[in-house]
Design a protein around this motif. Structure first.
Motif, mmCIF file in Angstrom:
data_model
loop_
_atom_site.group_PDB
_atom_site.id
_atom_site.type_symbol
_atom_site.label_atom_id
_atom_site.label_comp_id
_atom_site.label_asym_id
_atom_site.label_seq_id
_atom_site.Cartn_x
_atom_site.Cartn_y
_atom_site.Cartn_z
ATOM 1 N N GLY A 1 0.788 -1.220 0.000
ATOM 2 C CA GLY A 1 0.000 0.000 0.000
ATOM 3 C C GLY A 1 0.821 1.272 0.000
ATOM 4 O O GLY A 1 0.277 2.368 -0.106
ATOM 5 N N ARG A 2 2.126 1.160 0.110
ATOM 6 C CA ARG A 2 2.995 2.332 0.185
ATOM 7 C C ARG A 2 3.106 3.040 -1.147
ATOM 8 O O ARG A 2 2.996 2.429 -2.196
ATOM 9 N N VAL A 3 3.363 4.340 -1.091
ATOM 10 C CA VAL A 3 3.632 5.111 -2.301
ATOM 11 C C VAL A 3 4.981 4.656 -2.843
ATOM 12 O O VAL A 3 5.971 4.618 -2.116
ATOM 13 N N ARG A 4 5.002 4.262 -4.113
ATOM 14 C CA ARG A 4 6.208 3.677 -4.701
ATOM 15 C C ARG A 4 7.205 4.743 -5.133
ATOM 16 O O ARG A 4 6.840 5.842 -5.515
ATOM 17 N N SER A 5 8.441 4.352 -5.118
ATOM 18 C CA SER A 5 9.541 5.218 -5.534
ATOM 19 C C SER A 5 9.445 5.511 -7.030
ATOM 20 O O SER A 5 9.122 4.622 -7.827
ATOM 21 N N PRO A 6 9.776 6.739 -7.426
ATOM 22 C CA PRO A 6 9.784 7.084 -8.848
ATOM 23 C C PRO A 6 11.091 6.687 -9.543
ATOM 24 O O PRO A 6 11.313 7.026 -10.701
ATOM 25 N N CYS A 7 11.936 5.940 -8.875
ATOM 26 C CA CYS A 7 13.235 5.553 -9.428
ATOM 27 C C CYS A 7 13.056 4.814 -10.754
ATOM 28 O O CYS A 7 12.220 3.928 -10.881
ATOM 29 N N THR B 1 6.793 9.022 5.459
ATOM 30 C CA THR B 1 5.402 8.566 5.458
ATOM 31 C C THR B 1 4.867 8.682 4.027
ATOM 32 O O THR B 1 5.464 9.354 3.174
ATOM 33 N N ASP B 2 3.726 8.074 3.757
ATOM 34 C CA ASP B 2 3.126 8.194 2.430
ATOM 35 C C ASP B 2 2.778 9.649 2.104
ATOM 36 O O ASP B 2 2.931 10.077 0.963
ATOM 37 N N ASP B 3 2.336 10.411 3.091
ATOM 38 C CA ASP B 3 2.040 11.822 2.849
ATOM 39 C C ASP B 3 3.303 12.588 2.451
ATOM 40 O O ASP B 3 3.281 13.414 1.533
ATOM 41 N N GLN B 4 4.415 12.302 3.118
ATOM 42 C CA GLN B 4 5.686 12.942 2.763
ATOM 43 C C GLN B 4 6.119 12.532 1.354
ATOM 44 O O GLN B 4 6.595 13.360 0.574
ATOM 45 N N ARG B 5 5.929 11.263 1.024
ATOM 46 C CA ARG B 5 6.283 10.778 -0.310
ATOM 47 C C ARG B 5 5.442 11.473 -1.383
ATOM 48 O O ARG B 5 5.950 11.838 -2.439
#
Length: 61
Positions: free
Chosen positions: A6-12, A41-45
Motif C-alpha cells: 500500500g505504500r507510495v512507490r519510488s519514482p526511481c 510517510t506516504d504523505d511525505q512521499r
C-alpha cells in the motif's frame, strides 16, 4: 494487502546520477529525498512526488 503493497512507490527509473543541483537526472528527486525516501510517510512521499512533477516540467521546457 501487506503494509508494503500500500505504500507510495519510488519514482526511481534506475538512471541514477545527480546533476550539479543535487537532483537525480532519472527520477528528479534530490539527494536528500532519495536518502530519506524509505523512512518517509506516504504523505511525505506524495509531497516529494509533487515536487518531482514540477521539476520534470522544468526539464521538459
Amino acid at each position: 494487502m501487506s503494509r508494503a503493497e500500500g505504500r507510495v512507490r519510488s519514482p526511481c527509473v534506475s538512471v541514477c546520477a545527480l546533476d550539479e543541483n543535487d537532483v537525480c537526472v532519472g527520477c528528479q528527486r534530490t539527494g536528500d529525498e532519495i536518502l530519506h525516501w524509505t523512512s518517509m510517510t506516504d504523505d511525505q512521499r506524495r509531497e516529494v512526488l509533487k515536487k518531482v512533477a514540477v521539476r520534470e516540467q522544468r526539464v521538459a521546457l
